[in-house]
Design a protein around this motif. Structure first.
Motif, PDB file in Angstrom:
ATOM      1  N   SER A 159      -4.831   3.238   5.890  1.00  0.00           N
ATOM      2  CA  SER A 159      -5.474   3.513   4.537  1.00  0.00           C
ATOM      3  C   SER A 159      -5.064   2.098   3.771  1.00  0.00           C
ATOM      4  O   SER A 159      -4.255   1.653   4.215  1.00  0.00           O
ATOM      5  CB  SER A 159      -4.863   4.498   3.749  1.00  0.00           C
ATOM      6  OG  SER A 159      -3.675   4.416   3.563  1.00  0.00           O
ATOM      7  N   VAL A 160      -5.999   1.803   2.830  1.00  0.00           N
ATOM      8  CA  VAL A 160      -6.028   0.797   2.129  1.00  0.00           C
ATOM      9  C   VAL A 160      -4.581   0.577   1.464  1.00  0.00           C
ATOM     10  O   VAL A 160      -3.696  -0.460   1.414  1.00  0.00           O
ATOM     11  CB  VAL A 160      -7.001   0.524   0.943  1.00  0.00           C
ATOM     12  CG1 VAL A 160      -6.718  -0.528   0.055  1.00  0.00           C
ATOM     13  CG2 VAL A 160      -8.401   0.353   1.715  1.00  0.00           C
ATOM     14  N   ALA A 161      -4.162   1.798   0.863  1.00  0.00           N
ATOM     15  CA  ALA A 161      -2.567   1.928   0.314  1.00  0.00           C
ATOM     16  C   ALA A 161      -1.691   1.663   1.342  1.00  0.00           C
ATOM     17  O   ALA A 161      -0.660   0.891   1.072  1.00  0.00           O
ATOM     18  CB  ALA A 161      -2.370   3.487  -0.245  1.00  0.00           C
ATOM     19  N   GLU A 162      -1.806   2.203   2.700  1.00  0.00           N
ATOM     20  CA  GLU A 162      -0.727   1.959   3.532  1.00  0.00           C
ATOM     21  C   GLU A 162      -0.536   0.516   4.177  1.00  0.00           C
ATOM     22  O   GLU A 162       0.308   0.001   4.181  1.00  0.00           O
ATOM     23  CB  GLU A 162      -0.919   2.447   5.063  1.00  0.00           C
ATOM     24  CG  GLU A 162      -0.773   4.093   4.820  1.00  0.00           C
ATOM     25  CD  GLU A 162      -1.272   4.734   5.909  1.00  0.00           C
ATOM     26  OE1 GLU A 162      -0.367   5.768   6.476  1.00  0.00           O
ATOM     27  OE2 GLU A 162      -2.133   4.772   6.568  1.00  0.00           O
ATOM     28  N   LEU A 163      -1.866  -0.232   4.120  1.00  0.00           N
ATOM     29  CA  LEU A 163      -1.741  -1.668   4.308  1.00  0.00           C
ATOM     30  C   LEU A 163      -1.103  -2.599   3.275  1.00  0.00           C
ATOM     31  O   LEU A 163      -0.565  -3.141   3.565  1.00  0.00           O
ATOM     32  CB  LEU A 163      -3.230  -2.043   4.548  1.00  0.00           C
ATOM     33  CG  LEU A 163      -3.957  -1.777   5.787  1.00  0.00           C
ATOM     34  CD1 LEU A 163      -5.424  -2.205   5.773  1.00  0.00           C
ATOM     35  CD2 LEU A 163      -3.327  -2.391   6.829  1.00  0.00           C
ATOM     36  N   ALA A 164      -1.362  -2.079   2.023  1.00  0.00           N
ATOM     37  CA  ALA A 164      -0.845  -2.717   0.768  1.00  0.00           C
ATOM     38  C   ALA A 164       0.627  -2.504   0.694  1.00  0.00           C
ATOM     39  O   ALA A 164       1.517  -3.463   0.688  1.00  0.00           O
ATOM     40  CB  ALA A 164      -1.434  -2.167  -0.347  1.00  0.00           C
ATOM     41  N   ALA A 165       1.063  -1.603   1.166  1.00  0.00           N
ATOM     42  CA  ALA A 165       2.592  -1.121   1.297  1.00  0.00           C
ATOM     43  C   ALA A 165       3.287  -1.755   2.409  1.00  0.00           C
ATOM     44  O   ALA A 165       4.287  -2.701   2.194  1.00  0.00           O
ATOM     45  CB  ALA A 165       2.903   0.339   1.469  1.00  0.00           C
ATOM     46  N   ASP A 210       3.136  -5.651   1.969  1.00  0.00           N
ATOM     47  CA  ASP A 210       4.020  -5.970   0.720  1.00  0.00           C
ATOM     48  C   ASP A 210       3.389  -6.719  -0.119  1.00  0.00           C
ATOM     49  O   ASP A 210       3.496  -7.606  -0.767  1.00  0.00           O
ATOM     50  CB  ASP A 210       5.405  -6.530   1.164  1.00  0.00           C
ATOM     51  CG  ASP A 210       6.331  -6.432  -0.367  1.00  0.00           C
ATOM     52  OD1 ASP A 210       6.283  -5.772  -0.909  1.00  0.00           O
ATOM     53  OD2 ASP A 210       7.299  -7.535  -0.230  1.00  0.00           O
ATOM     54  N   LEU A 211       1.882  -6.418  -0.436  1.00  0.00           N
ATOM     55  CA  LEU A 211       1.022  -6.916  -1.354  1.00  0.00           C
ATOM     56  C   LEU A 211       0.380  -6.083  -2.452  1.00  0.00           C
ATOM     57  O   LEU A 211       0.444  -5.007  -2.135  1.00  0.00           O
ATOM     58  CB  LEU A 211      -0.210  -7.749  -0.577  1.00  0.00           C
ATOM     59  CG  LEU A 211       0.156  -8.639   0.276  1.00  0.00           C
ATOM     60  CD1 LEU A 211      -0.968  -8.947   1.270  1.00  0.00           C
ATOM     61  CD2 LEU A 211       0.548 -10.032  -0.305  1.00  0.00           C
ATOM     62  N   PRO A 212      -0.051  -6.334  -3.438  1.00  0.00           N
ATOM     63  CA  PRO A 212      -0.660  -5.644  -4.380  1.00  0.00           C
ATOM     64  C   PRO A 212      -2.011  -5.097  -3.911  1.00  0.00           C
ATOM     65  O   PRO A 212      -2.763  -5.758  -3.108  1.00  0.00           O
ATOM     66  CB  PRO A 212      -0.744  -6.595  -5.723  1.00  0.00           C
ATOM     67  CG  PRO A 212       0.130  -7.309  -5.573  1.00  0.00           C
ATOM     68  CD  PRO A 212       0.374  -7.648  -4.113  1.00  0.00           C
ATOM     69  N   VAL A 213      -2.113  -4.008  -4.385  1.00  0.00           N
ATOM     70  CA  VAL A 213      -3.462  -3.040  -3.798  1.00  0.00           C
ATOM     71  C   VAL A 213      -4.521  -4.067  -4.042  1.00  0.00           C
ATOM     72  O   VAL A 213      -5.519  -4.183  -3.272  1.00  0.00           O
ATOM     73  CB  VAL A 213      -3.479  -1.808  -4.247  1.00  0.00           C
ATOM     74  CG1 VAL A 213      -4.983  -1.288  -3.982  1.00  0.00           C
ATOM     75  CG2 VAL A 213      -2.436  -0.742  -3.798  1.00  0.00           C
ATOM     76  N   GLY A 214      -4.731  -4.886  -5.323  1.00  0.00           N
ATOM     77  CA  GLY A 214      -5.954  -5.404  -5.807  1.00  0.00           C
ATOM     78  C   GLY A 214      -6.021  -6.773  -4.657  1.00  0.00           C
ATOM     79  O   GLY A 214      -7.194  -6.947  -4.460  1.00  0.00           O
ATOM     80  N   VAL A 215      -4.708  -7.166  -4.229  1.00  0.00           N
ATOM     81  CA  VAL A 215      -4.893  -8.270  -3.375  1.00  0.00           C
ATOM     82  C   VAL A 215      -5.666  -7.615  -2.148  1.00  0.00           C
ATOM     83  O   VAL A 215      -6.539  -8.555  -1.540  1.00  0.00           O
ATOM     84  CB  VAL A 215      -3.748  -8.932  -3.348  1.00  0.00           C
ATOM     85  CG1 VAL A 215      -3.644 -10.063  -2.433  1.00  0.00           C
ATOM     86  CG2 VAL A 215      -3.181  -9.948  -4.637  1.00  0.00           C
ATOM     87  N   VAL A 216      -5.099  -6.801  -1.652  1.00  0.00           N
ATOM     88  CA  VAL A 216      -5.378  -6.364  -0.456  1.00  0.00           C
ATOM     89  C   VAL A 216      -6.905  -5.933  -0.310  1.00  0.00           C
ATOM     90  O   VAL A 216      -7.711  -6.266   0.475  1.00  0.00           O
ATOM     91  CB  VAL A 216      -4.614  -4.988   0.157  1.00  0.00           C
ATOM     92  CG1 VAL A 216      -5.154  -4.337   1.215  1.00  0.00           C
ATOM     93  CG2 VAL A 216      -3.046  -5.444   0.302  1.00  0.00           C
ATOM     94  N   ARG A 217      -7.511  -5.405  -1.662  1.00  0.00           N
ATOM     95  CA  ARG A 217      -9.074  -4.877  -1.701  1.00  0.00           C
ATOM     96  C   ARG A 217      -9.662  -6.317  -1.600  1.00  0.00           C
ATOM     97  O   ARG A 217     -10.664  -6.313  -0.619  1.00  0.00           O
ATOM     98  CB  ARG A 217      -9.262  -4.237  -2.835  1.00  0.00           C
ATOM     99  CG  ARG A 217      -8.853  -2.729  -2.809  1.00  0.00           C
ATOM    100  CD  ARG A 217      -9.202  -2.080  -4.142  1.00  0.00           C
ATOM    101  NE  ARG A 217      -9.034  -0.806  -3.784  1.00  0.00           N
ATOM    102  CZ  ARG A 217      -8.893   0.242  -5.063  1.00  0.00           C
ATOM    103  NH1 ARG A 217      -8.576  -0.507  -6.204  1.00  0.00           N
ATOM    104  NH2 ARG A 217      -8.659   1.289  -4.928  1.00  0.00           N
ATOM    105  N   VAL A 218      -9.289  -7.363  -2.089  1.00  0.00           N
ATOM    106  CA  VAL A 218     -10.155  -8.531  -2.161  1.00  0.00           C
ATOM    107  C   VAL A 218     -10.008  -9.171  -0.641  1.00  0.00           C
ATOM    108  O   VAL A 218     -11.156  -9.611  -0.270  1.00  0.00           O
ATOM    109  CB  VAL A 218      -9.494  -9.587  -3.332  1.00  0.00           C
ATOM    110  CG1 VAL A 218     -10.166 -11.030  -2.880  1.00  0.00           C
ATOM    111  CG2 VAL A 218      -9.727  -9.178  -4.645  1.00  0.00           C
TER     112      VAL A 218
END
Length: 132
Positions: A77-83, A86-94
């Motif tokens: 998931s996007v949330a798992e990728l961010a965790a 170790d990046l903010p979710v907004g950065v991962v979305r971009v």
């Protein structure tokens, strides 16, 4: 005792003794705060899977490559990728928006609850199958 906020050396203001190298999120995204494509597809629970060979692109930034490596073997998931990154979710979305535009990842969005079948209908189907 050395203060963690003081630079280690002249010009070393990008390093924090306790945290390590400091890179601001906007530097990773080129100042962008929103993904360029498919904003709705990048829900926190959307599943992301890297396309085979996607990480071999030499033009990708290290952060893009790191995300591809994380979701290469199984969808995350996007949330798992961010965790995990170790990046903010907004950065991962971009960053994922960039990868989507390149065709480097597949994103599966969850089915909205309004589109799921009604529980009553599912129970009737189960009862009908049991009656067979």
């Amino acid at each position: 005792m050395k203060n963690a906020r003081q630079p280690r050396e002249p010009g070393g203001h990008w390093y924090d003794d306790e945290a390590g190298p400091v890179v601001r999120p906007y530097a990773m995204t080129g100042g962008r705060t929103r993904p360029g494509t498919a904003v709705a597809a990048l829900d926190l629970i959307a599943q992301v899977l890297a396309e085979p060979g996607a990480a071999d692109d030499p033009t990708l930034e290290p952060e893009h490559t790191a995300l591809l490596a994380l979701c290469r073997d199984e969808p995350l998931s996007v949330a798992e990728l961010a965790a995990d990154a170790d990046l903010p979710v907004g950065v991962v979305r971009v960053l994922l928006g960039d990868l989507m535009a390149l065709g480097s990842v597949r994103v599966r969005t969850p089915v909205p609850p309004a589109q799921l079948p009604d529980e009553r209908i599912l129970r009737e189907v189960i009862n009908g199958l049991r009656a067979l």
